[in-house]
Design an enzyme around this catalytic site. Structure first.
Site, short mmCIF file in Angstrom:
data_model
loop_
_atom_site.label_atom_id
_atom_site.label_comp_id
_atom_site.label_asym_id
_atom_site.label_seq_id
_atom_site.Cartn_x
_atom_site.Cartn_y
_atom_site.Cartn_z
N ARG A 117 2.69 -3.66 1.18
CA ARG A 117 3.70 -2.59 1.15
C ARG A 117 5.12 -3.07 1.43
O ARG A 117 6.04 -2.64 0.75
CB ARG A 117 3.29 -1.44 2.08
CG ARG A 117 1.97 -0.78 1.67
CD ARG A 117 1.61 0.43 2.52
NE ARG A 117 2.47 1.55 2.23
CZ ARG A 117 3.49 1.93 2.96
NH1 ARG A 117 3.78 1.31 4.09
NH2 ARG A 117 4.23 2.95 2.60
N CYS A 176 4.54 -18.53 -1.84
CA CYS A 176 5.70 -19.14 -2.47
C CYS A 176 6.43 -18.05 -3.24
O CYS A 176 6.42 -18.02 -4.48
CB CYS A 176 5.26 -20.26 -3.39
SG CYS A 176 4.29 -21.49 -2.53
N GLY A 183 -5.59 10.28 2.04
CA GLY A 183 -5.94 8.89 2.28
C GLY A 183 -5.16 8.40 3.48
O GLY A 183 -5.67 8.20 4.58
N ARG A 184 -3.85 8.28 3.28
CA ARG A 184 -2.94 7.75 4.30
C ARG A 184 -3.07 8.51 5.63
O ARG A 184 -3.21 7.91 6.69
CB ARG A 184 -1.50 7.89 3.79
CG ARG A 184 -0.48 7.14 4.58
CD ARG A 184 0.93 7.44 4.06
NE ARG A 184 1.01 7.44 2.62
CZ ARG A 184 1.29 6.37 1.88
NH1 ARG A 184 1.52 5.22 2.45
NH2 ARG A 184 1.34 6.47 0.57
N GLY A 242 -1.06 13.06 0.03
CA GLY A 242 0.39 13.19 0.13
C GLY A 242 0.94 13.51 1.51
O GLY A 242 2.14 13.41 1.72
C1 LIG Z 1 -3.75 8.10 -3.98
C2 LIG Z 1 -4.39 9.41 -4.17
C3 LIG Z 1 -4.72 10.21 -3.06
C4 LIG Z 1 -4.40 9.83 -1.65
O1 LIG Z 1 -3.05 9.70 -1.43
P1 LIG Z 1 -2.47 9.51 0.05
O2 LIG Z 1 -1.01 9.27 -0.18
O3 LIG Z 1 -3.15 8.30 0.61
O4 LIG Z 1 -2.76 10.73 0.81
C5 LIG Z 1 -5.37 11.39 -3.31
N1 LIG Z 1 -5.68 11.80 -4.56
C6 LIG Z 1 -5.38 11.06 -5.64
C7 LIG Z 1 -5.76 11.55 -6.99
C8 LIG Z 1 -4.71 9.85 -5.49
O5 LIG Z 1 -4.40 9.12 -6.57
#
Ligand SMILES: *Cc1c(COP(=O)(O)O)cnc(C)c1O
Length: 421
Positions: free
Chosen positions: A310, A341, A274-275, A230
């Site tokens: 995205r 398309c 992740g992000r 997040g």
């Molecule tokens: C998608 C997800 C993340 C990573 O989210 P980011 O927005 O990329 O930081 C972490 N934990 C869970 C359970 C997720 O579904």
């Protein structure tokens, strides 16, 4: 802040001789430096660990880099577990934060010894029947309502499908304890892509207070608290980046104010970013192959929404640099399109760029997470290659581009496509 690509036109011209565009390219140096900053910022917490959310960028070569920086993986599907296993993650290196989990995936996670993060109260029974209840387990919390940070709505957990309610958490911890659980984890993911230094501290305080309550009411031993993903990144050049040191200090204050006085001073903190870990360290590189002048001005790229979904899916902004024209004025307005398309196949609408010519290379910024991984095969389009720019400047292929044979592979039970293999 101005967004500068980590590659130059000369580099891309050279790379494209071996690996034609489009491709995703990742910056090893940036990835490592960022991971080290995260660990440094949270070094006040003894057990701190980042479990990289594999879904953001499922590539074993990138997972390996993060592993060398001390990270584990966060998985939520069978193939993500398999990729973690193949890359050399074992047991508690793997967090399994799934939802709507099929039985065979729990069985697989259990065989790997992964830490299971239950999404729902009913999964206690479900898991027990499949593989028994392990000594260490985590539960995902959904406090419901609206999630606010400093009076601003961040997200709407009351509408989200994830997690246990507060009452279910208390009851769930009691049941799990009676079934032999020794170490508990608590997890929540309440807002995505937050560009704010306050999200983690507010979330942490909520989880810490919940942990204190759970300890008091159930006697459970809480071993770790997982702040999940997040933390966002500034996709827009005018946005200010998060400051990971400020974020970590905010979490530390909550820790010292809530957990320590309650006697919970050995709780490890985990993240599942992740992000934040990879997005800024990936570019999608594409070549302009057409220009079209109708009611608007269009640039036609050799990449399309299957390479980066995205913008089409969320209307998301990805900054674009025209390589070699970094210092030219942005005085031309274009829609930057792919070949699907499908009229939403536009990387940018009414974007001001320098004057672009056919043959120019574009860098789409911040595609290192939730970029390649959201790819699909609509219109029979093939997934691109992924490349890694090593710290020594070499370029390594870390996933080859798909070929038509890959696209037709699921017809291998018949002989229609044999001549294309
Ligand atoms: C998608 C997800 C993340 C990573 O989210 P980011 O927005 O990329 O930081 C972490 N934990 C869970 C359970 C997720 O579904």
């Amino acid at each position: 802040m101005e967004k500068k690509p980590f590659v130059t036109l000369e580099q891309i011209r050279e790379i494209a001789k071996t690996y034609p565009t489009p491709f995703h390219i990742y910056d090893e140096k940036g990835i490592r430096e960022n991971a080290r900053r995260l660990y440094d910022a949270f070094s006040w917490n003894k057990g701190f660990r980042e479990y990289f959310a594999v879904k953001a960028t499922p590539n074993p070569f990138l997972l390996k880099i993060l592993q060398e920086e001390g990270c584990g993986t966060d998985c939520s599907s069978l193939t993500e577990l398999m990729m973690s296993e193949a890359t050399g993650f074992h047991g508690s290196d793997i967090m399994f934060s799934s939802n709507v989990t099929p039985a065979e995936e729990y069985a697989y996670a259990s065989r790997l010894g992964a830490t299971i993060n239950l999404d729902d109260f009913t999964h206690i029974d479900f898991l027990e029947k499949i593989c028994g209840i392990p000594e260490t387990i985590s539960c995902r919390y959904n406090p419901g309502g609206l999630f606010q940070v400093k009076g601003e709505f961040m997200d709407n957990p009351g509408d989200a499908k994830y997690g246990f309610t507060t009452e279910q958490l208390v009851e769930g911890f009691r049941i799990l304890k009676s079934k032999g659980v020794k170490n508990f984890g608590l997890h929540a993911f309440l807002a995505s892509n937050t560009v704010s230094n306050d999200y983690y501290p507010v979330l942490a305080r909520l989880l810490f207070e919940t942990a204190v309550r759970l300890t008091r009411e159930t006697g459970a031993h809480i071993a770790f608290i997982n702040l999940s993903g997040g933390i966002g990144i500034p996709y827009l050049p005018e946005q200010e980046s998060n400051d990971i040191y400020k974020i970590a200090r905010g979490v530390q204050e909550a820790y010292e104010e809530v957990l320590v006085p309650a006697g919970l001073s050995d709780v490890a903190l985990y993240t599942e970013l992740g992000r934040y870990m990879l997005a800024p360290y990936g570019h999608l590189v594409t070549q302009v192959i057409h220009q079209k002048h109708i009611h608007k001005e269009y640039l036609g790229c050799d990449a399309c929404a299957v390479n980066l979904m995205r913008p089409a899916m969320y209307g998301a902004y990805h900054h674009i640099t025209v390589l070699g024209k970094e210092n030219k004025p942005c005085d031309h307005k274009y829609d930057v399109t792919g070949s699907l398309c499908e009229n939403n196949d536009k990387f940018a609408i009414d974007r001001l760029l320098p004057q672009v010519d056919v043959g120019d290379y574009l860098v789409l910024h911040d595609t290192g997470a939730h970029g390649f991984s959201m790819g699909y095969n609509y219109n029979g389009k093939l997934r691109s290659a992924e490349l890694l720019l090593r710290e020594n400047g070499e370029v390594q292929l870390i996933r080859r581009a798909e070929t038509p044979a890959d696209y037709f592979a699921t017809f291998d039970f018949c002989d229609l496509f044999e001549s294309f293999q």
